[in-house]
Write an enzyme that holds these catalytic residues in place. Structure first.
Site, PDB file in Angstrom:
ATOM      1  N   ASP A 189       7.237  -7.587  -1.509  1.00 27.07           N
ATOM      2  CA  ASP A 189       8.207  -7.932  -0.458  1.00 27.07           C
ATOM      3  C   ASP A 189       8.686  -9.372  -0.646  1.00 27.07           C
ATOM      4  O   ASP A 189       9.870  -9.674  -0.510  1.00 27.07           O
ATOM      5  CB  ASP A 189       7.568  -7.756   0.920  1.00 27.07           C
ATOM      6  N   HIS A 239       3.010  -4.664   5.677  1.00 24.21           N
ATOM      7  CA  HIS A 239       3.819  -4.163   4.556  1.00 24.21           C
ATOM      8  C   HIS A 239       4.464  -2.855   5.005  1.00 24.21           C
ATOM      9  O   HIS A 239       3.982  -1.762   4.725  1.00 24.21           O
ATOM     10  CB  HIS A 239       2.965  -3.940   3.307  1.00 24.21           C
TER      11      HIS A 239
HETATM   12  P1  NAX Z   1       1.068   7.905  -7.845  1.00 19.23           P
HETATM   13  O1  NAX Z   1       1.026   9.120  -6.955  1.00 19.23           O
HETATM   14  O2  NAX Z   1       1.870   7.930  -9.094  1.00 19.23           O
HETATM   15  O3  NAX Z   1      -0.429   7.539  -8.263  1.00 19.23           O
HETATM   16  C1  NAX Z   1      -1.489   7.514  -7.371  1.00 19.23           C
HETATM   17  C2  NAX Z   1      -2.729   7.868  -8.148  1.00 19.23           C
HETATM   18  O4  NAX Z   1      -3.851   7.689  -7.298  1.00 19.23           O
HETATM   19  C3  NAX Z   1      -2.763   9.329  -8.621  1.00 19.23           C
HETATM   20  O5  NAX Z   1      -3.008   9.372 -10.020  1.00 19.23           O
HETATM   21  C4  NAX Z   1      -3.922   9.935  -7.817  1.00 19.23           C
HETATM   22  O6  NAX Z   1      -4.616  10.933  -8.566  1.00 19.23           O
HETATM   23  C5  NAX Z   1      -4.773   8.697  -7.569  1.00 19.23           C
HETATM   24  N1  NAX Z   1      -5.702   8.829  -6.454  1.00 19.23           N
HETATM   25  C6  NAX Z   1      -5.516   9.460  -5.271  1.00 19.23           C
HETATM   26  N2  NAX Z   1      -6.624   9.389  -4.527  1.00 19.23           N
HETATM   27  C7  NAX Z   1      -7.524   8.668  -5.241  1.00 19.23           C
HETATM   28  C8  NAX Z   1      -8.869   8.277  -5.001  1.00 19.23           C
HETATM   29  N3  NAX Z   1      -9.506   8.616  -3.882  1.00 19.23           N
HETATM   30  N4  NAX Z   1      -9.494   7.555  -5.952  1.00 19.23           N
HETATM   31  C9  NAX Z   1      -8.875   7.231  -7.092  1.00 19.23           C
HETATM   32  N5  NAX Z   1      -7.613   7.600  -7.390  1.00 19.23           N
HETATM   33  C10 NAX Z   1      -6.953   8.297  -6.461  1.00 19.23           C
HETATM   34  O7  NAX Z   1       1.497   6.697  -6.904  1.00 19.23           O
HETATM   35  P2  NAX Z   1       2.011   5.238  -7.329  1.00 19.23           P
HETATM   36  O8  NAX Z   1       3.477   5.255  -7.487  1.00 19.23           O
HETATM   37  O9  NAX Z   1       1.182   4.746  -8.466  1.00 19.23           O
HETATM   38  O10 NAX Z   1       1.699   4.422  -5.983  1.00 19.23           O
HETATM   39  C11 NAX Z   1       0.375   4.136  -5.602  1.00 19.23           C
HETATM   40  C12 NAX Z   1       0.321   3.574  -4.196  1.00 19.23           C
HETATM   41  O11 NAX Z   1       1.025   2.344  -4.129  1.00 19.23           O
HETATM   42  C13 NAX Z   1       0.956   4.438  -3.120  1.00 19.23           C
HETATM   43  O12 NAX Z   1       0.091   4.487  -1.993  1.00 19.23           O
HETATM   44  C14 NAX Z   1       2.225   3.697  -2.758  1.00 19.23           C
HETATM   45  O13 NAX Z   1       2.647   3.974  -1.439  1.00 19.23           O
HETATM   46  C15 NAX Z   1       1.762   2.285  -2.921  1.00 19.23           C
HETATM   47  N6  NAX Z   1       2.797   1.234  -3.034  1.00 19.23           N
HETATM   48  C16 NAX Z   1       2.524   0.039  -2.464  1.00 19.23           C
HETATM   49  C17 NAX Z   1       3.391  -1.040  -2.582  1.00 19.23           C
HETATM   50  C18 NAX Z   1       3.073  -2.355  -1.958  1.00 19.23           C
HETATM   51  O14 NAX Z   1       3.899  -3.277  -2.086  1.00 19.23           O
HETATM   52  N7  NAX Z   1       1.943  -2.555  -1.283  1.00 19.23           N
HETATM   53  C19 NAX Z   1       4.681  -0.901  -3.301  1.00 19.23           C
HETATM   54  C20 NAX Z   1       4.714   0.261  -4.238  1.00 19.23           C
HETATM   55  C21 NAX Z   1       4.021   1.504  -3.756  1.00 19.23           C
HETATM   56  O15 NAX Z   1       4.865   2.193  -2.884  1.00 19.23           O
END
Ligand code: NAX
Length: 336
Positions: A160, A188
């Site tokens: 952000d 956020h």
């Molecule tokens: P993806 O869905 O591509 O990847 C998430 C991964 O996490 C998957 O491979 C899944 O198998 C794994 N996973 C799920 N549960 C798990 C657990 N209990 N233990 C270990 N691994 C687990 O999502 P991606 O685009 O990589 O985004 C990841 C996260 O970042 C999301 O929650 C998203 O909302 C968040 N974001 C946060 C941002 C921020 O500024 N704070 C910005 C970007 C993003 O939106």
């Protein structure tokens, strides 16, 4: 002399952001060319093949700083000896999912991960939460990590922050590196408050620079209220609309900068991070809230004493109210 490798554990390493993070960390972009790393990738079974593929590619890069890659679906294995934890994997909001369901699902992830960090991570562990809802997930992980000071847990609002800097640089025809003192306050989420009241561009106050370009002080304030703040707060949705998928490379870049600055210091510059409140700016103690921060290399510190006018105070209060509601919803689940 090269130091001993730092163990960096990345959860959700098989996902999009994980794929954008791993190679830059292994190349030294996060901790520097003088700090070797050992990567631990934590995934759930469904994500394991993707993480395995990334590990094969890491091997094919032959990074000199990379002292091994290990995969696990067990938090107690993945966090063993971990010095830096990057908690990226989270449960996304599914169709028809209410906020309470989302918080409960993520409590089921961040509670056990926090507990494992408390049990097996290195004594000096620091953790950043990227997975959403990031602030409250960090609160849950910190509360579950017995023996680890809560202020070792932070949540990512650097994306952000960088978005705000990028928007100002464009509006002022300036280099992003010349924009200083921007702050993201609050959650956020769309309620966040991107604040330029104390920001400067090339040494001049941003508000004055905007007034000069836009034809007066009122025009500058109107642009901040009507264009800048909503654009930064809703940038994630804009990226999804244009790109067809959520922010990945910019999110990974922000996570790397968050950890880099926390570990290596900001050199006196201000950035933004969600950290545990000790009551600063009347934000209730214990909430993980974004503030302007600095680091001297020993963790983030909130920049205190900044004046907030009534409008700014109202924006911060609205975002803090959302954080309080999230915390109370989690408490109602019996998690905190
Ligand atoms: P993806 O869905 O591509 O990847 C998430 C991964 O996490 C998957 O491979 C899944 O198998 C794994 N996973 C799920 N549960 C798990 C657990 N209990 N233990 C270990 N691994 C687990 O999502 P991606 O685009 O990589 O985004 C990841 C996260 O970042 C999301 O929650 C998203 O909302 C968040 N974001 C946060 C941002 C921020 O500024 N704070 C910005 C970007 C993003 O939106």
């Amino acid at each position: 002399m090269a130091s001993a490798p730092t163990t960096v554990t990345i959860t959700g390493a098989g996902g999009q952001i994980g794929y954008a993070l791993l190679f830059r960390i292994a190349a030294g972009d996060m901790l520097g060319a003088d700090r070797p790393v050992r990567l631990r990738l934590l995934e759930i079974p469904q994500g394991m093949r993707a993480a395995e593929g990334a590990a094969l590619e890491l091997q094919d890069c032959a990074f000199p700083l990379l002292h091994g890659v290990e995969l696990s679906d067990d938090p107690r294995v993945a966090f063993d000896g971990c010095g830096i934890a990057m908690l990226v994997g989270a449960r996304p909001r599914g169709p028809g999912m209410e906020r309470a369901d989302l918080l409960a699902a993520n409590a089921g992830i961040f509670g056990p991960q926090g507990a494992a960090i408390g049990e097996v991570a290195a004594d000096d562990v620091r953790a950043v939460v990227v997975g959403n809802p990031a602030n409250t997930n960090a609160l849950i992980a910190a509360a579950s990590a017995a023996g680890v000071p809560a202020d070792r847990f932070t949540a990512l609002t650097r994306l952000d922050h960088n978005r705000a800097v990028g928007q100002l640089a464009e509006a002022l025809d300036a280099n992003p590196g010349d924009v200083r003192g921007v702050a993201i306050w609050g959650n956020h989420s769309a309620t966040q408050f991107p604040d330029v009241a104390h920001a400067a561009v090339g040494g001049a106050p941003v508000v004055e620079a905007l007034a000069e370009r836009l034809g007066g002080h009122d025009a500058a304030l109107a642009w901040l209220d009507d264009v800048f703040i909503p654009r930064v707060a809703k940038r994630g949705a804009e990226i999804i609309e244009v790109r067809g998928s959520s922010s990945v490379a910019s999110a990974a870049n922000a996570a790397i900068e968050h950890v880099r600055d926390e570990q290596r210091g900001t050199g006196g510059a201000t950035t933004s991070a969600a950290v545990v409140s000790r009551g600063e700016y009347d934000v209730p103690e214990g909430l993980v809230c974004s503030f302007p921060v600095t680091s001297d290399g020993a963790g983030y510190r909130i920049v205190e004493g900044l004046a907030l006018d009534d409008r700014s105070r109202a924006r911060l209060d609205a975002s803090v109210a959302e954080l309080v509601a999230e915390r109370d919803a989690v408490r109602a689940l019996g998690v905190l």
